[in-house]
Design a protein around this motif. Structure first.
Motif: not given
Length: 394
Positions: A15-18, A43-46
């Motif tokens: 998780v990044y955005a919240l 927040l994923r690399d794909d």
């Protein structure tokens, strides 16, 4: 921290955005639990990112709000915010490849074709994408906008959203009409963050990779005001004789900007890879009036609480959440004063891993916890640490 002041949720992805919900769920304005909801983004690399709503099940644990499958969208959830506009449905927004506005609602049935994610359960909760805005850039010859780094939702006029982009521009959108009001070249390099001046529908500030903090007024877009520039590095070699030799040398980028809600003269920012927080006064531009020095690793996030006497929260790679009380230092103008160095936060929390982001809740009514104790009305801070979300009562 005790069980009455600490809640935790484990997401299935980093998780990044919240951000916290700004109002109670429709029809449940007097129920504290219905206000205790977070929107989170992965927040994923794909780049197959997901968003979800997390809420309280029984005052003991945070759980997904009736979602087992998550809405997904092919962009990074660079930022996330919930509108403060009261309505029968609630709006939240994300940025990445575009500014996307989502509707969260819990009333009557709706056609399955309009769902993002799976259809609602018996509770009737659903999350649908309403708007995707990505205008052609002034500085690029393509038909789609460059990736957006962040955005700010105007509290006074909820139809106005300003976004920042890696293509050096800021764009002001009217989400009611799905149109761009204006797009301006704001910085010499990437723009990393943007924020409306509290109480204003005309003035916003931005920070970016060129190390500057600038203010813009929609009523006079011919020029901007540079409120602060990162000092140029010392011992720089002399510029070469080239067309770009007059360009400002590289400086440390500024990553985030946030206003003090109790006194909008004051702003907080920090540098990329920096461990200190700079406090700036719009009445005394040019130099910070304060620096907060206590983190032992790079800072990743900061934010102000919304109480009458707000605290500034900062978090970073040292696993620390630090809370600062700046009221003793901001009760009079900064002009003519020496820069203050503050090294003592008023509260601290050490997490199990690096803290990537944080978000303050609005005032939430007191709740009766499973221990039988009641919490006082107040604010909570949500922290993102890998796949873990922790909510701490302040």
């Amino acid at each position: 921290m005790t069980q009455t002041t600490l809640l935790q949720y484990e997401a299935p992805w980093p998780v990044y955005a919240l951000d916290w919900c700004k109002t109670a769920a429709p029809g449940q304005q007097h129920r504290p639990r219905s206000s205790f909801r977070l929107g989170i983004g992965s927040l994923r690399d794909d780049y197959q990112n997901r968003i979800a709503i997390v809420g309280l099940q029984d005052e003991r644990v945070l759980v997904e709000d009736d979602y087992t499958d998550y809405p997904d969208f092919p962009s990074a959830a660079a930022s996330y915010a919930w509108s403060q506009k009261a309505a029968t449905t609630e709006l939240l927004a994300t940025t990445g490849d575009a500014l996307k506005v989502w509707e969260y609602s819990s009333d009557g049935p709706q056609q399955v074709s309009s769902y993002v994610g799976r259809p609602p359960t018996s509770s009737g909760h659903r999350l649908t994408q309403k708007i995707a805005l990505s205008g052609q850039s002034k500085v690029q010859n393509n038909q789609t906008g460059a990736p957006l780094t962040n955005f700010s939702w105007n509290e006074k006029a909820p139809s106005l959203v300003v976004t920042s982009s890696i293509d050096t521009t800021c764009t002001v959108w009217n989400i009611d009409t799905s149109t761009a009001i204006t797009q301006l070249i704001a910085h010499d390099r990437e723009v990393y963050d943007v924020a409306w001046l509290p109480g204003s529908t005309d003035i916003f500030v931005s920070v970016g990779a060129d190390g500057s903090l600038r203010a813009f007024d929609l009523r006079s877009l011919e020029h901007s005001t540079i409120l602060y520039e990162t000092p140029a590095p010392k011992n720089m070699p002399p510029p070469t004789a080239s067309p770009s030799s007059s360009a400002r040398p590289p400086t440390s980028p500024l990553l985030r900007i946030a206003f003090n809600p109790a006194d909008s003269n004051y702003m907080s920012t920090f540098h990329m890879d920096g461990t200190d927080i700079q406090i700036l006064d719009m009445r005394s531009p040019g130099q910070p009036v304060m620096e907060m020095r206590a983190h032992r690793g790079q800072i990743n996030a900061l934010g102000w609480g919304s109480t009458t006497n707000p605290l500034l929260a900062s978090a970073g790679d040292d696993c620390q959440l630090l809370l600062w009380d700046l009221s003793p230092y901001t009760s009079f103008p900064a002009s003519g004063r020496q820069k203050r160095i503050v090294v003592d936060p008023v509260m601290a929390y050490t997490g199990p891993s690096e803290i990537n982001n944080l978000a303050w809740s609005p005032q939430i009514a007191g709740m009766t916890m499973h221990s039988g104790h009641s919490t006082d009305p107040g604010e909570w801070i949500a922290l993102a640490m890998g796949k873990t979300i922790k909510a701490l009562k302040v």
